[in-house]
Every structure is written in structure tokens, then in C-alpha cells.
Design a protein around this motif. Structure first.
Motif, mmCIF file in Angstrom:
data_model
loop_
_atom_site.group_PDB
_atom_site.id
_atom_site.type_symbol
_atom_site.label_atom_id
_atom_site.label_comp_id
_atom_site.label_asym_id
_atom_site.label_seq_id
_atom_site.Cartn_x
_atom_site.Cartn_y
_atom_site.Cartn_z
ATOM 1 N N GLY A 47 135.523 70.399 22.449
ATOM 2 C CA GLY A 47 136.277 70.625 23.649
ATOM 3 C C GLY A 47 137.095 69.424 23.932
ATOM 4 N N GLY A 48 137.506 68.604 22.893
ATOM 5 C CA GLY A 48 138.342 67.600 22.887
ATOM 6 C C GLY A 48 137.852 66.281 23.754
ATOM 7 N N LEU A 49 138.411 65.235 23.536
ATOM 8 C CA LEU A 49 137.918 63.789 24.339
ATOM 9 C C LEU A 49 139.327 63.027 24.747
ATOM 10 C CD1 LEU A 49 135.092 62.720 22.119
ATOM 11 C CD2 LEU A 49 134.794 63.678 24.118
ATOM 12 N N ASN A 50 139.289 62.348 26.109
ATOM 13 C CA ASN A 50 140.363 61.579 26.504
ATOM 14 C C ASN A 50 139.810 60.373 26.859
ATOM 15 O OD1 ASN A 50 142.034 64.160 26.459
ATOM 16 N ND2 ASN A 50 141.993 64.123 28.763
ATOM 17 N N THR A 51 139.239 60.037 27.747
ATOM 18 C CA THR A 51 138.826 58.412 28.053
ATOM 19 C C THR A 51 137.253 58.385 27.944
ATOM 20 O OG1 THR A 51 138.925 59.151 30.409
ATOM 21 C CG2 THR A 51 140.861 58.477 29.562
ATOM 22 N N THR A 52 136.738 57.797 26.933
ATOM 23 C CA THR A 52 135.401 58.067 26.419
ATOM 24 C C THR A 52 134.553 56.724 26.768
ATOM 25 O OG1 THR A 52 136.299 57.804 24.352
ATOM 26 C CG2 THR A 52 135.754 60.015 25.072
ATOM 27 N N GLN A 53 133.176 57.160 27.003
ATOM 28 C CA GLN A 53 132.099 56.050 27.526
ATOM 29 C C GLN A 53 130.966 56.645 26.377
ATOM 30 O OE1 GLN A 53 131.475 55.830 31.349
ATOM 31 N NE2 GLN A 53 133.583 56.212 31.978
ATOM 32 N N TYR A 54 130.519 55.726 25.858
ATOM 33 C CA TYR A 54 129.518 55.853 24.598
ATOM 34 C C TYR A 54 127.941 55.341 25.031
ATOM 35 C CZ TYR A 54 133.996 56.473 22.287
ATOM 36 O OH TYR A 54 135.345 56.998 21.925
ATOM 37 N N SER A 55 127.082 56.102 24.596
ATOM 38 C CA SER A 55 125.731 55.585 24.760
ATOM 39 C C SER A 55 124.735 56.288 23.698
ATOM 40 C CB SER A 55 125.109 55.696 26.106
ATOM 41 O OG SER A 55 125.788 54.826 27.045
ATOM 42 N N THR A 56 124.057 55.468 23.247
ATOM 43 C CA THR A 56 123.016 56.404 22.228
ATOM 44 C C THR A 56 121.997 56.896 22.911
ATOM 45 O OG1 THR A 56 122.080 54.318 21.513
ATOM 46 C CG2 THR A 56 123.830 55.222 19.968
ATOM 47 N N ILE A 57 121.180 57.806 22.458
ATOM 48 C CA ILE A 57 119.992 58.305 22.997
ATOM 49 C C ILE A 57 119.269 59.116 22.115
ATOM 50 C CG2 ILE A 57 121.541 60.218 24.297
ATOM 51 C CD1 ILE A 57 119.394 60.321 26.370
ATOM 52 N N ASP A 382 140.681 57.683 16.303
ATOM 53 C CA ASP A 382 140.161 58.921 17.040
ATOM 54 C C ASP A 382 138.737 59.304 16.347
ATOM 55 O OD1 ASP A 382 140.649 59.145 13.991
ATOM 56 O OD2 ASP A 382 141.822 60.886 13.872
ATOM 57 N N PHE A 383 138.046 58.379 16.724
ATOM 58 C CA PHE A 383 136.786 58.699 16.738
ATOM 59 C C PHE A 383 136.053 59.780 17.274
ATOM 60 C CE2 PHE A 383 132.068 57.835 18.034
ATOM 61 C CZ PHE A 383 131.616 57.897 16.867
ATOM 62 N N LEU A 384 135.280 60.640 16.677
ATOM 63 C CA LEU A 384 134.779 61.988 16.953
ATOM 64 C C LEU A 384 135.951 62.881 17.144
ATOM 65 C CD1 LEU A 384 132.198 61.294 19.477
ATOM 66 C CD2 LEU A 384 131.748 61.551 17.352
ATOM 67 N N GLN A 385 137.212 62.432 17.604
ATOM 68 C CA GLN A 385 138.426 63.395 17.991
ATOM 69 C C GLN A 385 138.915 63.946 16.577
ATOM 70 O OE1 GLN A 385 140.451 60.352 19.969
ATOM 71 N NE2 GLN A 385 140.589 61.423 21.710
#
Length: 753
Positions: A47-57, A382-385
Motif C-alpha cells: 500500500g505504500g508509505l509516506n510519513t512513517t513512525q516505527y515501533s517493534t512489537i 527507502d526502507f520498506l518502500q
């Protein structure tokens, strides 16, 4: 000498009026492979990513941390599980959308932190000027959250109050004072002073919890700031004024202030990390009008009594984080080596002035040092992107057989990409190299037909419809030129069943409907079943749907407004939905069309097709199992797996696509279908036509330009009626068969004299 050839029907029946109780359903499908420049993408449909915030879980119950990514621009959660890297070293991230619906609806910022020490990360997110907390209630591999603080409270200077964090900001939530419970570091209401919300749970109860108290001093950390890189150190926090001996230390000149390009307002991001291995936790700071991340050095004497004395304006020193504005940083182990890495992304909610490249907005710095003394080195932007289809912004899919091999190929329009001072969009073309049962897409070009280079549009949306009624798909392209919406019709000059032929130079400029605005979404379809394309328009600023009837011809349309609130949607709805992308399709095989409405707010709903056309739409299914696939949705349908049910592809503001397989209960009505064989012959003819209708009806014959040759000729069911076309010159004509309670049938005929 007369030429004889066979012509196919223009239209097949859209409806039979039997009742249907088939359940409508879709589920995410990750299986169709997609390759770009010879590389198969791991997560093409994420689905694409623009302005991202990251947390592991932990998502799937194994022993490895997984990843939750929150996109501020779309308020969308995306979940990824850790898998072994196919290259044999480290981990990769596999998109796992089945976990996304377990998260509550959230906005602006989201951080996952284990506040109670049970080994499961909980949710901190923003409310209305306050903070919400959801406890992780997962059991037996089933992810679940429960609201435990709405809102989160704190002990202020004058009593118990709601803990305030601006929705624009990004706080740091971490055990800062090393006492075992989770503290919150944020800015106060002025946006210039740190408010240290100290967690007192362990001190007061011996257990970890949510007992917060603002640190006793007026400020914390002995510094303040106002705009971009203007830190003042040595602030006397007990009184909020004065200097206690500022140390210029390692202060460097700030980067350029881009505040002139956007509104000035308070906005701060904070991340806590010991950057130099001295045991004291430093701050990484981003500001709304700064392009850089500043590293604030903590001189101690300890973490609770932090004293920030100097800053570096470029961090990391090598390949520093630089965005057009407002960077945010996150520290998580995302390569599986046990050392926490650094991630950065813009903290903006939209692409202001088209300054950002949302195809490469997730920067990954690998920690080649240790958690105690990190060394962050840039690996990719482009991490994940890079593992998904991500065209930047506003992906708009369309499906059709573009090479005549019988399976569906893919076009994707998009919002645009900056090139120098220009911001332009085009259309990507993917060839389906699989089969009608198992699609496999491969990128052919990023500028189909040269549309991007020639038309100079933004927000390009392609779609396919049989405009001229000859049984082959034509291409409609909408976009925004320098001043207004532009609609172009590419008429397919090839015969049905072979590869279409579109000529950019011969694209027809359609008249823009008078009420259509820049953010509106266009659907071209024959609403009134008269053989000519009409328009439905989902309006962005109003939330309504416009219905324009084509009072002209197929190739020279004249669009007349019939209804400003088609389906019964009123302006009150726009707060929740805004523009709706509209698809007309028979989703369950009952020979009756449904309407799929994919909205700007991420909702996807299915309605009955209205009959009569002024009827309020009846909701069939809100598809709760798919959650919110994104924001700014643009939908298309086609049967991609050969089960005779149309599947759903959704583009979103994040620039990517999501593929949903149609799992609807297929309906078999048990009623015989009306015949679709030719009902008028011979074809071609030099003068006389014989009509054999399956029911009592009326026949009209018109030229492709709209000239009426024969009007209102009555015919009886199963009785041959001869009509005389002596006044018709040689050429193509449309014969239309109309009757009450039956769809309009249209057949192309040729007069050859």
C-alpha cells in the motif's frame, strides 16, 4: 461488391431483476508477484508509505520482534512480521495485513511501549489535546488492545490534569530516569520548554503503571528554543529565566530555515538515545521548519537531573538526516542483529508545496556500534518502500487487457514527482505475464503512451470504459493541468479481443463538468443504460456525488447535471468521507450491478445500484474485515483469478496498491438469461434491416454523430419486422432496442451502398 463481416454486440445485459441474498466479501491477497526492473518485490501490495513512525512489537507469537509502521499522512497502520532474509543473513519484513484490524483507529502519532512490564508493548497515541493509552491484551497469538487511559492524567503544578501533548509533536516515551517505569518527555503548551512527565508508579506502589507527575521545575533540561536551531542553554529552570553559564560546546551553525515555504507554527519531535556512550541520555530534536535533526548533548550529572549544554545541528555527522522540513527519528532494531538502529522520516501530514519525495521517505541508518555506544551509518532512504509498489502519492489503478492475451494488465497513475521546479505525474504500465487464474505483473514503463511527458498533469487517474460501444475498452485519463481539471478520452481503434491501440495525439478533450473540482474523482459509466457514457463524480470538498447525464453522443458528449446528491449523500457526510471513488460492478454474479464506494477516509462500502436513479443508496456491506486500507482511496475491479467474480484493487494517498480477492458468495439465479445473439440483420446492409426482438420493444437507429435515421419503430416479440434505411448514407450506425423492464440493447450496423 459488398463486404460482409461479423460485428459483435456493444452491450450485454447489466441486470436481471431476480432477488439476491449473496454475501459480499473481500480479503487481502499478497500472492500475485510484481517485478520492477527485473527484481521481484517482497511486499508489492503493502500500500505504500509516506510519513512513517516505527515501533517493534510481537505479532505472531514467535520469538522475534515484528514491526508496526504508522503513516501520519494517512493515519494508517501497516504490520510486518520478521522472516529470514532470503539472502541468508539477518531478517526481512513481510507484510502481514491480518494484524492491522486489531489496532484501534488512531491519528497523528503512535508509539508502542510496554508500560506495565508484562513483556507486551502497549499503545500510546494522541487524543484531543491529550494522550490515550491502550493495554496489550494479546493471548495465544491473538493480538488485542483495551483502552486503559482516556485521557491519560498527570499531576500538574496545581493539581491533577490531563497530560497534554500536541497532535503535531512527537514525544519521547521511555524510562528516562532508569527507575523501571516509563516516563514521557514532551514540550509544554508553548512549544519551547520541555515538560518532563515523570512516572511515579514504582516509587509509590512498587509496580509499573501510569502514575505521572510533571517534574517539579518550571522547565527541565536547562534549555529552551523557539524556532530553528536557536537553542538557549543554561536556563534556570526553577524560575524559568536567567542563564547558569551557557557552554557553547560543539554548537554548529544551523541549516537553512525553510519557514518561508510553509506556515510557521510550533511543532517538535523528540527521541532519546545515548549517542556518545557516556551513560547519559541525549536528545534528537526536529522542528517543524527545520530540515535537520539536532543532537542535544546531556552533560548530567544524571538522567533525572539532565542538563543539556550544547548541540550539533547535523546528525549523524556523516550522511546527516535532512528533509525539506520537520524530521522525526526512531530507534529500533530493524535488521535483527540485536543493536538498535536509527530510522528517520518527515513528521508532516501532507506534501506541502510538493517538496518531499514520498517514494524515499524512510531513511535507515544501521547501528554498526552497540546499544551503549551506537554508530549509525546510512544504508538506504527507502526502507520498506523498496520492497513494495510505491509511486509516491495518490496511486490510481486501472485494469484491462492491454496486449490481447486474455488476462488483465495494470496501469497506475499517481500524484506526481518533483523534477527541478516542476511537479508532474504520468502512468506506470505493468504487463500481466501470468495467466487468467494466476496474475504476475512486470513493469514495462513508467510513462505509458508518453502521457507524463506530453500532458504535463498532476494527480493522474486512468480508467477503462467502452466509450463508443463497440465492445472494446477505451481509456479515460483525468488529471490537473496548470489551472483546472482535464479529461481526455483515448478511443481504442483496434477491434475487440486484440491489443488496444491508443493514439496520444488523437485523444479527445472532454468538456469539464462545471461543478468538478481538483480533488474530485470521476467515474465514466452508462448510468441510464442508453448506450452513452455518463458521469458520476465524488466531490472532495463536499462529500456528495454528482450525476451528469450525457445528452450528446458517445464521442461528442454533452454532460448535463441531473443530481447533486446522487445516492442520497449530503454535504454533512464530507467530514467523514470526502471524495468517494466509485466502481460499478456485479460483485456476486447475480446479474445485478453493485456500487463500490472507496472513500478518502479509508472506508470501503458496497451499495445496491439505485433503481430508480434518484433512490437513496442501500448499504449492502461495510466490509469490516478489511479495516481501513489507507486514505485517499481510488478503486478498480477486474477478475484476476478466473473465478468469474471481480477482485478489488485499491490505490491510496500513500502511493501504493492493495489487492483484495473477491470472496463473495456467488449467486446462481436459476433464471434463463436473455439472448445476446444479434437481433438485427443482415449486417452490413444496403437498405433493409430485419429486426427480431425477444420482447415487445421500440427501435431507434442513429449515426455515431447522433443523427437520428429512424425513431420509435415498434416491434413485436419474436416477430420479424423489416425497416427501411433508404435515407441512410454509407457508414456506421447504432440500432437501439428499448423496452420497459429490460436493459437497452445496442448493436452496431453498417450501411454499405
Amino acid at each position: 461488391m459488398k463486404k460482409l463481416f461479423t460485428l459483435c454486440l456493444l452491450f450485454i445485459p447489466l441486470f436481471n431483476y431476480a432477488q439476491s441474498n449473496g454475501k459480499i466479501g473481500f480479503r487481502y491477497d499478497q500472492s500475485p508477484p510484481v517485478s520492477v526492473n527485473g527484481r521481484t518485490l517482497l511486499n508489492p501490495w503493502a500500500g505504500g508509505l509516506n510519513t512513517t513512525q516505527y515501533s517493534t512489537i510481537r505479532l505472531n507469537g514467535d520469538t522475534r520482534d515484528d514491526l508496526m509502521v504508522f503513516d501520519r499522512s494517512t493515519n494508517k497502520v501497516s504490520t510486518f512480521v520478521a522472516i529470514d532474509n532470503p539472502a541468508g543473513t539477518g531478517i526481512s519484513w513481510k507484510h502481514a495485513p491480518e494484524y492491522e484490524t486489531a489496532f484501534p483507529v488512531m491519528s497523528s502519532w503512535v508509539l508502542l511501549v510496554d508500560y506495565d512490564g508484562d513483556g507486551q508493548k502497549d499503545i500510546y497515541t494522541v487524543g484531543s489535546g491529550n494522550v490515550l493509552v491502550f493495554h496489550n491484551e494479546s493471548q495465544n497469538g491473538q493480538l488485542a488492545f483495551k483502552s486503559v487511559a482516556n485521557p491519560l492524567m498527570t499531576e500538574g503544578f496545581s493539581g491533577r490534569i490531563q497530560l497534554y501533548i500536541s497532535s503535531i509533536d512527537m514525544p519521547a516515551i521511555i524510562d528516562y530516569d532508569d527507575d523501571g517505569d516509563v516516563d514521557i518527555i514532551c514540550f509544554d503548551g508553548t512549544g519551547n520548554l520541555i515538560a518532563y512527565q515523570q512516572n511515579m508508579s514504582v516509587e509509590r506502589t512498587g509496580k509499573k503503571g501510569l502514575d505521572y507527575k510533571r517534574y517539579q521545575n518550571f522547565c527541565w533540561g536547562h534549555f529552551q528554543k523557539e524556532y530553528c536551531n536557536d537553542f538557549q542553554f543554561g536556563i534556570q529552570c526553577e524560575t524559568g529565566s536567567g542563564r547558569i553559564g551557557a557552554d557553547p560546546g560543539r554548537a554548529n551553525p544551523g541549516r537553512a530555515d525553510l519557514s518561508g515555504a510553509r506556515p510557521m507554527h510550533t511543532g517538535n519531535t523528540l527521541t532519546v538515545v545515548d549517542t556518545d556512550g557516556d551513560g547519559l541520555k541525549d536528545l534528537l530534536f526536529g522542528f517543524v521548519s527545520c530540515e535537520n535533526v539536532a543532537r542535544l548533548h546531556n552533560a548530567g550529572p544524571n538522567n533525572e537531573k539532565a542538563n543539556f549544554t550544547s548541540y550539533d545541528s547535523l546528525f549523524p555527522a556523516r550522511n546527516p538526516i535532512l528533509f525539506p522540513a520537520f524530521p522525526a527519528t526512531f530507534v529500533e532494531d530493524v535488521d535483527g542483529d540485536g543493536q538498535k538502529d536509527l530510522l528517520a522520516s518527515p513528521n508532516v501530514s501532507m506534501n506541502e508545496n510538493q517538496l518531499f519525495d514520498f517514494r524515499a521517505s524512510g531513511w535507515f541508518y544501521k547501528n554498526v556500534g552497540t546499544n551503549q555506544k551506537p554508530d549509525f551509518q546510512l544504508v538506504q532512504k527507502d526502507f520498506l518502500q523498496n520492497d513494495m509498489l510505491d509511486l509516491g502519492e495518490r496511486a490510481a489503478p486501472a485494469l484491462a487487457d492491454l496486449d490481447g492475451d486474455g488476462d488483465m494488465d495494470l496501469l497506475v497513475g499517481y500524484g506526481g514527482v518533483g523534477s527541478g521546479t516542476a511537479y508532474r505525474a504520468g502512468v506506470w504500465h505493468f504487463e500481466n505475464k501470468g495467466t487468467t487464474q494466476a496474475p504476475s505483473f512486470s513493469l514495462v514503463t513508467t510513462d505509458y503512451l508518453g502521457i507524463g511527458q506530453a500532458m504535463k498533469l498532476t494527480n493522474v487517474v486512468p480508467s477503462f470504459v467502452d466509450v463508443d460501444g463497440n465492445g472494446s475498452m477505451d481509456l479515460i485519463v483525468t488529471g490537473i493541468n496548470a489551472s483546472a481539471v482535464e479529461i481526455r478520452a483515448f478511443i481504442n481503434t483496434a477491434a475487440k479481443g486484440v491489443a488496444p491501440q491508443f493514439d496520444l495525439a488523437k485523444a479527445i478533450l472532454w468538456p469539464k463538468p462545471d461543478l468538478m473540482g481538483a480533488g474530485d474523482l470521476l467515474t465514466v459509466t452508462d448510468i441510464d443504460r442508453d448506450g452513452k457514457p455518463d458521469l458520476l463524480i465524488g466531490r472532495y470538498n463536499y462529500g456528495t456525488i454528482l450525476y451528469y447525464r450525457n445528452a450528446g453522443t458517445a464521442l461528442s458528449p454533452v454532460f448535463q447535471l441531473q443530481n447533486q446528491t446522487f445516492g442520497g449523500f449530503t454535504s454533512d457526510d464530507y467530514v467523514y468521507a470526502k471524495a468517494r471513488s466509485i466502481v460499478v460492478a456485479d460483485l456476486n454474479g447475480d446479474q445485478k450491478n453493485e456500487l463500490v464506494l472507496a472513500a478518502d477516509n479509508g472506508s470501503v462500502r458496497v451499495y445496491e445500484f439505485p433503481d430508480p436513479l434518484n433512490k437513496t443508496l442501500t448499504l449492502l456491506d461495510s466490509l469490516p474485515s478489511i479495516g481501513l486500507p489507507g486514505a485517499g482511496l481510488i478503486a478498480t475491479t477486474a477478475d484476476l483469478d478466473g473465478d468469474q467474480l471481480p477482485d478489488l484493487v485499491l490505490g491510496s494517498m500513500s502511493g501504493g496498491l492493495r489487492y483484495l480477492k473477491n470472496t463473495s458468495q456467488k449467486i446462481v439465479t436459476g433464471l434463463p438469461e436473455e439472448p445476446i445473439s444479434p437481433w438485427v440483420f443482415p449486417n452490413p446492409t444496403d437498405r433493409y434491416l430485419t429486426v427480431r426482438s425477444p420482447y415487445d420493444a421500440s427501435v431507434d437507429v442513429v449515426s455515431l454523430s447522433g443523427q437520428v435515421v429512424l425513431a420509435g419503430q415498434s416491434v413485436r416479440a419474436n416477430i420479424e419486422t423489416v425497416i427501411d434505411l433508404k435515407s441512410a448514407a454509407s457508414g456506421m450506425y447504432l440500432a437501439r432496442l428499448s423496452a420497459d423492464n429490460h436493459p437497452v440493447r445496442v448493436q452496431k450496423i453498417v450501411v454499405w451502398k
